[in-house]
Design a protein around this motif. Sequence first.
Motif, mmCIF file in Angstrom:
data_model
loop_
_atom_site.group_PDB
_atom_site.id
_atom_site.type_symbol
_atom_site.label_atom_id
_atom_site.label_comp_id
_atom_site.label_asym_id
_atom_site.label_seq_id
_atom_site.Cartn_x
_atom_site.Cartn_y
_atom_site.Cartn_z
ATOM 1 N N LEU A 115 -2.169 13.145 -6.279
ATOM 2 C CA LEU A 115 -3.442 12.618 -5.796
ATOM 3 C C LEU A 115 -3.261 12.011 -4.412
ATOM 4 C CD1 LEU A 115 -4.532 10.781 -9.084
ATOM 5 C CD2 LEU A 115 -5.395 12.979 -8.247
ATOM 6 N N ASP A 116 -4.372 11.917 -3.683
ATOM 7 C CA ASP A 116 -4.373 11.294 -2.371
ATOM 8 C C ASP A 116 -4.842 9.850 -2.506
ATOM 9 O OD1 ASP A 116 -4.413 11.518 0.726
ATOM 10 O OD2 ASP A 116 -6.387 10.721 0.210
ATOM 11 N N ALA A 117 -4.008 8.899 -2.080
ATOM 12 C CA ALA A 117 -4.311 7.479 -2.281
ATOM 13 C C ALA A 117 -5.619 7.081 -1.598
ATOM 14 C CB ALA A 117 -3.159 6.626 -1.762
ATOM 15 N N ASP A 118 -5.806 7.498 -0.348
ATOM 16 C CA ASP A 118 -7.011 7.107 0.376
ATOM 17 C C ASP A 118 -8.267 7.615 -0.329
ATOM 18 O OD1 ASP A 118 -5.471 5.844 2.297
ATOM 19 O OD2 ASP A 118 -5.392 7.611 3.596
ATOM 20 N N ILE A 128 2.848 6.275 -5.748
ATOM 21 C CA ILE A 128 2.376 6.468 -7.126
ATOM 22 C C ILE A 128 1.360 7.602 -7.180
ATOM 23 C CG2 ILE A 128 1.108 5.417 -9.040
ATOM 24 C CD1 ILE A 128 2.287 2.714 -8.203
ATOM 25 N N PHE A 129 0.384 7.560 -6.263
ATOM 26 C CA PHE A 129 -0.641 8.602 -6.259
ATOM 27 C C PHE A 129 -0.050 9.965 -5.894
ATOM 28 C CE2 PHE A 129 -3.610 4.936 -5.694
ATOM 29 C CZ PHE A 129 -4.399 5.188 -6.803
ATOM 30 N N LEU A 141 0.829 -1.205 0.000
ATOM 31 C CA LEU A 141 0.000 0.000 0.000
ATOM 32 C C LEU A 141 0.864 1.256 0.000
ATOM 33 C CD1 LEU A 141 -2.763 1.381 0.199
ATOM 34 C CD2 LEU A 141 -2.654 1.067 2.690
ATOM 35 N N ASP A 142 1.992 1.228 0.702
ATOM 36 C CA ASP A 142 2.874 2.399 0.732
ATOM 37 C C ASP A 142 3.419 2.738 -0.654
ATOM 38 O OD1 ASP A 142 2.510 2.796 3.398
ATOM 39 O OD2 ASP A 142 4.392 1.860 4.034
ATOM 40 N N VAL A 143 3.642 1.717 -1.482
ATOM 41 C CA VAL A 143 4.106 1.964 -2.851
ATOM 42 C C VAL A 143 3.000 2.645 -3.654
ATOM 43 C CG1 VAL A 143 4.903 0.896 -4.991
ATOM 44 C CG2 VAL A 143 5.734 0.045 -2.787
#
Length: 562
Positions: free
Chosen positions: A272-275, A266-267, A260-262
């Motif tokens: 962009l915000d991953a969550d 990317i985001f 998830l940290d990777v």
Amino acid sequence: MIQIRSAVRVAAFVISLSTALIAQSIPPAVKAAEASIDGEKIRAQVRFLSDDLLEGRGPGLRGSEIAAKYIATQFALYGLKPGGDNGTYLQQINFVGMKAIPEKTTMSLIPAKPAGNSIDLYSIDLKYADDYTVSNRMLTPSVDIDAPIVFVGYGAIAPEFQWDDYAGVDVKGKVILCIVGDPPSTDPNFFGGDALTYYGRWTYKFEEAARRGAVGALIIHRTDLASYGWDVVKNSNTSEKTYLRDDKNPQLEAASWIQLDVAKKIFAASGLDADAEIVAAGKRGFKAVELPVKLKAHVESTVRPFQSPNVVGILPGANAGGKDQAVMYTAHYDHLGFVPGMAGDNIYNGAADNGTGCGMLLEMARAWAQSGVKLPHSLIFASVTAEEQGLLGSEYLGQHPPIPVGQIALDINYDMILPIGVPLETNVNGAQRTTFFPTVEATAKRFNLEIVPDPKPSAGSYYRSDHFSLSRVGIPAFSIETGNLYEGHDAAWGHKQHEDFTAHDYHNFSDNFHEDWDFSGNAKLDRFGMELGWEALSAPTIIQWKPKDEFEAARKASQGTR
């Protein structure tokens, strides 16, 4: 009130009378065969199959060959007829083993250079096994990728739910980024609600990405969505991966899992915000988007062509070769092999997974073969290979069955039954989707087994064991598993045993045989499966999937009734 109580008593009497009549229909020879099932014989089989001698039973390796020949020998000693190739018990399958070479495999994220910035592109270099796993499904020694990343949400195309994560985007020659699992839902009519559908399985996501022309796929791992931690992903995907050599379906150059940290990197590199993006991907209106980040990868692998067999034995019934409606019992014998050169315990012995299922299959075969029961239809016993590699052995078995698929009434599968005592609950997930379920309910009641729902429907357990491969070709199929309640304990105790095994031993070097294991429960579930087998063999009508089930069409096609 008195009338209601009377009605309840009558209903209870009718149910108990029906159960008694069904019990009386079980021939004495079948009951005697059930009684002969011995937990200590299962113990002996598991002890041998999980011994260090067998080196973790990795497909195509020495230990796996020993296991296959051992199981075939047991079938022969019991008097089963060969169900494999050329009059043998072995159904040989052509595979290719692929193992990424860590020191020669690289993967980097290349964000686009900001407008007006003269600084050269920089890379975010990832660490193999810690940050990602990868496998080249093109079965070539090496492959190089330099392609844009497209975020496709959950990577699902599900017309029955009016859902298409690939709508409006071309991913040909690109790398897709997707989330493990299904779009979140509490509606059982929308992606199964709490229950995972096949769209949520990693196998589907890789398959769909390849069908859409992508060269690579990055699945974002989250423990809560996958139902297992990163260690399971790492251990399962950094050892050799096995593929069917002759599979003609489209394949990926890089089938990858990422932490998830990777994904957050990317985001973040895309502004962009991953969550927020993950939340948006689970809602209607989501649109796939090509991100301003490329994946640059070099995947170098060892390539090992080999054969590994399914082991198949048959007890022919009176209708063999004619209007057979055989019952099949399955259990996979493979596990993850070993890590050469590693200090300490380097063998994935797979005692519980799936030495237990194999031991139960062998004891079931012995009991049936020595019973002297006159079978109306045939019994098939199949110990399959390469389950841990994506259900490949059972997939091949479903495509190359020993008798026509339409002549197989039912498959009962055993996979990882912890030997921790006598269960008072059973999970038969999938049985409720068949017309055979009322019989399953009545039989479970006779065995003092309460049928409980899948304890983790979000884990998609139905799609994670070999019965699924047989369902896909139409055979009504399910696994017999336990719940949490065991004799002498409360449900919290059973839950803790299962959770501890998953957290510490599942797909780990510590899945070893224990002398203090209690196999009486394994014997009980063998007897339960044996009686279900007889009920299916003697059923007055052919077992079917219920109307509108996802496997109904395949069943009809196999029987020429489509």
